[in-house]
Design an enzyme around this catalytic site. Structure first.
Site, mmCIF file in Angstrom:
data_model
loop_
_atom_site.group_PDB
_atom_site.id
_atom_site.type_symbol
_atom_site.label_atom_id
_atom_site.label_comp_id
_atom_site.label_asym_id
_atom_site.label_seq_id
_atom_site.Cartn_x
_atom_site.Cartn_y
_atom_site.Cartn_z
ATOM 1 N NE ARG A 99 -3.920 0.597 1.828
ATOM 2 C CZ ARG A 99 -5.166 0.743 2.261
ATOM 3 N NH1 ARG A 99 -5.426 1.543 3.272
ATOM 4 N NH2 ARG A 99 -6.163 0.111 1.692
ATOM 5 C CG HIS A 126 -8.196 -0.017 -3.286
ATOM 6 N ND1 HIS A 126 -7.420 -1.077 -2.865
ATOM 7 C CD2 HIS A 126 -8.915 0.373 -2.190
ATOM 8 C CE1 HIS A 126 -7.658 -1.300 -1.584
ATOM 9 N NE2 HIS A 126 -8.561 -0.449 -1.152
ATOM 10 C CD GLN A 129 -12.900 -1.504 -1.594
ATOM 11 O OE1 GLN A 129 -12.149 -1.469 -0.642
ATOM 12 N NE2 GLN A 129 -14.146 -1.924 -1.486
ATOM 13 C CG ASP A 221 -13.460 6.464 -1.886
ATOM 14 O OD1 ASP A 221 -13.475 6.380 -0.648
ATOM 15 O OD2 ASP A 221 -12.405 6.367 -2.562
ATOM 16 C CB CYS A 261 -14.197 1.470 -0.867
ATOM 17 S SG CYS A 261 -13.712 3.194 -0.702
ATOM 18 N NE ARG A 289 -10.355 -5.149 -0.261
ATOM 19 C CZ ARG A 289 -9.634 -4.163 0.281
ATOM 20 N NH1 ARG A 289 -10.221 -3.063 0.692
ATOM 21 N NH2 ARG A 289 -8.317 -4.249 0.362
HETATM 22 N N1 NVA Z 1 -9.848 6.768 -2.066
HETATM 23 C C1 NVA Z 1 -9.551 6.341 -0.717
HETATM 24 C C2 NVA Z 1 -9.800 4.880 -0.583
HETATM 25 C C3 NVA Z 1 -9.559 4.316 0.781
HETATM 26 C C4 NVA Z 1 -9.790 2.839 0.844
HETATM 27 C C5 NVA Z 1 -8.110 6.674 -0.383
HETATM 28 O O1 NVA Z 1 -7.233 6.470 -1.236
HETATM 29 O O2 NVA Z 1 -7.861 7.161 0.714
HETATM 30 N N1 CP Z 2 -11.390 -0.018 1.795
HETATM 31 C C1 CP Z 2 -10.147 -0.091 2.314
HETATM 32 O O1 CP Z 2 -9.166 -0.359 1.618
HETATM 33 O O2 CP Z 2 -10.083 0.135 3.637
HETATM 34 P P1 CP Z 2 -8.755 0.367 4.490
HETATM 35 O O3 CP Z 2 -8.154 1.654 4.029
HETATM 36 O O4 CP Z 2 -9.229 0.427 5.911
HETATM 37 O O5 CP Z 2 -7.820 -0.773 4.252
#
Ligand code: NVA
Ligand code: CP
Length: 305
Positions: A99, A126, A129, A221, A261, A289
């Site tokens: 990540r 992602h 997701q 989101d 998400c 997930r």
């Molecule tokens: N668009 C959000 C998704 C989190 C799962 C982010 O990147 O923070």
């Molecule tokens: N949806 C998702 O990826 O959640 P987290 O950021 O908590 O892992």
């Protein structure tokens, strides 16, 4: 040769369907020893609830092990180059979930790692997701043909992955964003080509009310993603008409699913009333997930017969 999961774009429709068949099986029978003796490294440069916990629990349920490496632990590219991290970890572990902020970090990790690399969220996409989301849609609506998913909000990483996932499976997708916040042009173009092959459509809107007409699924989101915190107040003004609330839901089909998400900023991109409504499947998405990721882990790390 090892295979990575960097983007849904790289998966064929058949591969996604096969993945979902395995996902459904794993959802029924949680425990097996298919990845006994295998270990994955979870390198996270951003916070996480769902991604970290679902990978760790999923790996445990498959008989394997996981090691979480926080931002301060590996300090990717600062303490050590991505190349050296990838080459070192390849000597210990069987797969990496990364990540990160910049998508090119995942690509670089994939290039230098001898073991499969899974994108656990980058600023661009992602994929875990997007796959879990489309699995959730199909689980609820039973078909892909002639259904429309409406995504309203920021044309971000989650939106890009949904574009690929929907278009690969023949689900129509309407994306409504404020001007200047549209999804990546290249992703839209490629998704349109996939959609054409699968007899569906990709449409962009700047008016969420036009996009929401006849929706089978409404998805949103956060307006400011991780790393964009300083834009939060500015975005609250720009995105205010894109909130998923009862007014917007009225335009959709009667049993329209509500998706997010998570994490959600209740009262901003979605109201309590909508996210807590009977048509909301947000926690099914979160659960799925884990099932989808277990299927991904088996496909990428499991013994090839
Ligand atoms: N668009 C959000 C998704 C989190 C799962 C982010 O990147 O923070
Ligand atoms: N949806 C998702 O990826 O959640 P987290 O950021 O908590 O892992």
């Amino acid at each position: 040769m090892k295979k990575d999961l960097i983007s849904i774009k790289d998966l064929s429709t058949k591969e996604i369907k096969d993945l979902f068949k395995l996902t459904a099986k794993l959802k029924k029978n949680k425990f097996s020893k298919v990845l006994a003796g295998k270990t994955i490294a979870l390198i996270f440069q951003k916070p996480s609830n769902r991604t970290r916990v679902s990978f760790e629990v999923g790996m445990y349920q498959l008989g394997g092990n996981s090691i979480y490496l926080s931002p301060s632990e590996i300090n990717l590219g600062v303490r050590e180059s991505i190349k050296d991290v990838a080459k070192t970890l390849s000597r210990y572990i069987d797969g990496v979930v990364l990540r990160t902020f910049e998508h090119r970090n995942v690509v670089e990790m994939g290039r230098y790692s001898d073991k499969p690399v899974i994108n656990g969220l980058s600023d661009f996409s992602h994929p875990c997701q997007g796959l879990a989301d489309v699995f959730t849609v199909l689980e609820n609506l039973k078909k892909a043909k002639s259904i429309t998913l409406v995504y309203a909000g920021d044309g971000n990483n989650v939106c890009n992955s949904l574009l690929y996932a929907c278009s690969k499976l023949g689900i129509n997708i309407n994306v409504a964003t404020p001007k200047g916040y549209e999804p990546d042009e290249g992703v839209v173009e490629e998704s349109r080509a996939f959609a054409k092959l699968n007899k569906s459509e990709v449409k962009l809107f700047n008016d969420p009310f036009l996009a929401a007409k006849e929706a089978d699924v409404i998805y949103t989101d956060v307006w400011a993603s991780m790393g964009q915190e300083e834009e939060t107040e500015k975005r609250k003004i720009i995105f205010k008409d894109f909130q998923i609330n009862t007014n917007l839901m009225r335009l959709a089909k009667k049993d329209c699913l509500v998706m997010h998400c998570l994490p959600a900023h209740r009262g901003e991109e979605i109201t309590d009333e909508v996210i807590d409504s009977k048509n909301s499947v947000v926690f099914d998405q979160a659960e799925n997930r884990m099932h989808v990721q277990k299927a991904i882990l088996i496909k990428l790390l499991g013994e090839k017969r």
